[in-house]
Design a protein around this motif. Sequence first.
Motif, short mmCIF file in Angstrom:
data_model
loop_
_atom_site.label_atom_id
_atom_site.label_comp_id
_atom_site.label_asym_id
_atom_site.label_seq_id
_atom_site.Cartn_x
_atom_site.Cartn_y
_atom_site.Cartn_z
N TYR A 25 3.79 -2.02 4.81
CA TYR A 25 2.38 -1.68 4.63
C TYR A 25 1.80 -2.60 3.55
O TYR A 25 2.20 -2.51 2.38
CB TYR A 25 2.21 -0.24 4.16
N PHE A 69 -5.15 -0.73 4.30
CA PHE A 69 -3.85 -1.33 4.59
C PHE A 69 -3.76 -1.84 6.02
O PHE A 69 -4.52 -1.46 6.91
CB PHE A 69 -2.72 -0.31 4.35
N TRP A 78 0.84 -1.20 0.00
CA TRP A 78 0.00 0.00 0.00
C TRP A 78 0.88 1.24 0.00
O TRP A 78 1.90 1.31 0.68
CB TRP A 78 -0.89 0.01 1.24
N GLY A 116 3.96 4.45 3.34
CA GLY A 116 3.59 3.23 2.62
C GLY A 116 4.82 2.45 2.22
O GLY A 116 5.95 2.79 2.58
N SER A 147 0.25 5.50 0.22
CA SER A 147 -0.73 6.55 0.41
C SER A 147 -0.77 7.51 -0.77
O SER A 147 0.29 7.93 -1.28
CB SER A 147 -0.42 7.34 1.69
#
Length: 282
Positions: free
Chosen positions: A165, A255, A61, A76, A63
Motif C-alpha cells: 500500500y 493510497f 499507507w 496497509g 489505515s
Amino acid sequence: MILEKLKLKVVKQIDNAVFEVSNAEGMVFYWIDHPKAKALIAQQGAHLVSYRPNPGKETLWLSDDSQFTLGKAIRGGVPICWPRFGNLGDESLPKHGFARTSLWSLDEINTSEDNCSVRLSLNHSSVPGIILTCLFNFTNELCIDLDTQNNSQHDFEFTGALHSYFITDVKKLHIGSLGTQYFDALSQKVSTESDGFKLSEETDRIYLQSANSNLISNGEHSLNIHHSGNDSVVVWNPGEQLANQMDDVSDYRQFICVETAITQSPIRLAPSHSHCLQQTIT
C-alpha cells in the motif's frame, strides 16, 4: 511518529538499530531506527507496517482504522499473501492465505553503518516441510525478499503477492510501464488500456505485460517499484463505494496498491528447490 500513533512501548533493545516493541494487545513489533531508514515490522505476518527512508517521508499507507489485534490482518503497509493470492488455489485456505495472520520467528539481524537487514521465518503446520522466509534489507533503498523453500519430499504449489500500500493522491496518480493489457477482476475480462493508466471507480486489475519496474507519481512525489520472481503486477484501490463497506479503510483517496504478484500460474517447487519473490522500493 509511528510508535506514538500505535501506542507502542519499547520492550527491549535487540541490536544497536533494532528494538522489540509491543502494544496493549500483546502484539510484538520490531522497530528499526537506523541512519538509512526508520521502519516497523509486525511479528504477525512479518508485516512491514511503516517505512521511512532517510532522507525522505513515510512511504507506506496505513489505515487509521486498522485493527492491531492478534489474528486480524493489518490494513496497509506490506501484507504478505501466501500460499494463496485472493481466492486462487486451495479453497480450504483463507483468502490471501495464512502468512499474513501467522506469528513468524525472528531469525537474524545484521547491522552496519550502511545497512540494516532483518529476517523472519514461518514454518506452518498446514504445509509441513515448507519454509517461508522474509528478508528486509534497508540501505539507500528497501528490498523485500520472500523466499519459499521446499524441504519436503513432494512438489509444492503456491501463488502469492507482496501486497504493498503506497501513499498517494489518487486524483493525481500516475503509474508507468504497466503495459496495455490487464485482467479486470471485477468484469472477469481481459481489457486493453491504450491511453495510459487511469483509475476506475473501483480498481482491481492484474497487469499481464508490465515492465519489471513501475514509477508511481502524483505530481509531487515519486517511487520506483522493481519486481522479480512475479508473473504479474496487481493494482488495487477499493473506490468510495467499497471502502464505505469496509470497516478498516479510513480513506481510499490516500493510497494505491501496486503488488508484486504470482497470479497466472502457481509456482511448482520440486523438493530441495526454492523461489524468491522480490520487491525493491526506491
